[in-house]
Design an enzyme around this catalytic site. Sequence first.
Site, PDB file in Angstrom:
ATOM      1  N   MET C   1      -5.323  39.492 -27.008  1.00  0.00           N
ATOM      2  CA  MET C   1      -6.267  40.519 -26.541  1.00  0.00           C
ATOM      3  C   MET C   1      -7.612  40.389 -27.236  1.00  0.00           C
ATOM      4  O   MET C   1      -8.033  41.265 -27.976  1.00  0.00           O
ATOM      5  CB  MET C   1      -5.674  41.903 -26.781  1.00  0.00           C
ATOM      6  CG  MET C   1      -5.161  42.151 -28.174  1.00  0.00           C
ATOM      7  SD  MET C   1      -3.900  43.430 -28.186  1.00  0.00           S
ATOM      8  CE  MET C   1      -2.463  42.445 -27.710  1.00  0.00           C
ATOM      9  N   PRO C   2      -8.328  39.298 -26.970  1.00  0.00           N
ATOM     10  CA  PRO C   2      -9.608  39.089 -27.666  1.00  0.00           C
ATOM     11  C   PRO C   2     -10.708  40.031 -27.160  1.00  0.00           C
ATOM     12  O   PRO C   2     -10.652  40.523 -26.024  1.00  0.00           O
ATOM     13  CB  PRO C   2      -9.967  37.641 -27.309  1.00  0.00           C
ATOM     14  CG  PRO C   2      -8.745  37.037 -26.704  1.00  0.00           C
ATOM     15  CD  PRO C   2      -7.965  38.160 -26.114  1.00  0.00           C
ATOM     16  N   TYR C   3     -11.667  40.228 -28.021  1.00  0.00           N
ATOM     17  CA  TYR C   3     -12.883  40.970 -27.692  1.00  0.00           C
ATOM     18  C   TYR C   3     -14.063  40.065 -28.046  1.00  0.00           C
ATOM     19  O   TYR C   3     -14.162  39.611 -29.193  1.00  0.00           O
ATOM     20  CB  TYR C   3     -12.959  42.273 -28.490  1.00  0.00           C
ATOM     21  CG  TYR C   3     -14.292  42.977 -28.365  1.00  0.00           C
ATOM     22  CD1 TYR C   3     -14.580  43.771 -27.263  1.00  0.00           C
ATOM     23  CD2 TYR C   3     -15.262  42.832 -29.343  1.00  0.00           C
ATOM     24  CE1 TYR C   3     -15.810  44.405 -27.133  1.00  0.00           C
ATOM     25  CE2 TYR C   3     -16.495  43.469 -29.228  1.00  0.00           C
ATOM     26  CZ  TYR C   3     -16.757  44.250 -28.130  1.00  0.00           C
ATOM     27  OH  TYR C   3     -17.978  44.869 -27.995  1.00  0.00           O
TER      28      TYR C   3
END
Lengths: 70, 70, 70, 70, 70, 70
Positions: C1-3
Amino acid sequence: MPYVNIRVTREGVTAEQKQQLIAGVTELLARVLNKKPATTFVVIDEVDTDNWGAGGESVTVIRKREAAAG
Amino acid sequence: MPYVNIRVTREGVTAEQKQQLIAGVTELLARVLNKKPATTFVVIDEVDTDNWGAGGESVTVIRKREAAAG
Amino acid sequence: MPYVNIRVTREGVTAEQKQQLIAGVTELLARVLNKKPATTFVVIDEVDTDNWGAGGESVTVIRKREAAAG
Amino acid sequence: MPYVNIRVTREGVTAEQKQQLIAGVTELLARVLNKKPATTFVVIDEVDTDNWGAGGESVTVIRKREAAAG
Amino acid sequence: MPYVNIRVTREGVTAEQKQQLIAGVTELLARVLNKKPATTFVVIDEVDTDNWGAGGESVTVIRKREAAAG
Amino acid sequence: MPYVNIRVTREGVTAEQKQQLIAGVTELLARVLNKKPATTFVVIDEVDTDNWGAGGESVTVIRKREAAAG
């Protein structure tokens, strides 16, 4: 799909407290803005006290003075 | 002179993978927006799984459940 | 779940170019780190040229000099 | 109540230098914008050289080449 | 002295809702980590839907498809 | 190659003041850490007073009370 970044000084935050922050912020965004919890990300950054300044001083210096003042 | 911040969980990203991210993002900004690579900065933050939350839970908790589910 | 946060100067980035940045970064993270596209967030911040500095000058000043130099 | 985030590579910044950055930024915001030091926060992030890219390369790679070039 | 940054899409958040987010986060940090409200900063960034991507698409595109699906 | 992000409330900061912040921060990093000005980026974010909270209240509310108190 909110992204929330919580920055605090690194002063012994426990995994349990981090879990409470994550759950609390996610619940708040669902309640106030109707945001889905599944796509709400919360990232906690712990910052060394040497690296956080307030009032022109590092928190390391502030904490020492507080301790000396008893 | 773009600045790109990539935040991912700290789960064994290698130096080689970091290099691929840096090169890939820099190339993308040159191709799409004609930005000069020399002044494109890419900063990768790796975040402990206790400190990253999604769906109201920490990634530590999510990974444990995934592992238990096999 | 990268930002991923992409910050560029506000100089006429089109919706089509933004879409290319979003798609390109998401594909890169899937390819290099095996991150799921569904939980990869990309946020683009466009910053006024008065508000971005490099070399001690605002980009507004830099662009004027570049234009004068032809 | 400004918030200032300084991001630099982790290459031996001392506590004394951090204190100078905190004091200097706080003084600058008081002088230019009349902001109260007591509510000016400065947070310094030190980033591993593998995690910082410029020109499509990590700073680790850049520093090695600089060292080789003498 | 925590700093919290809430990033959401710009889709009609009201001043009253912003106030609820600010109060809620501040109360959460006081309750969980005993942080003083007076030095807890909360900053809300509203991001245009063209500028926020998830799943490789902008939220503008996602919202259109949702509307078409009724 | 430092990156500095200055976040302040949007309350009439002039282009001249922004230039002073950019020059001042760049000079500080050159003096304290020997960082090259050419690759020092400074980005100023101005945040609406409804969107900045301190002490559990928005700055809009705080400024109204200050004005009422004369």
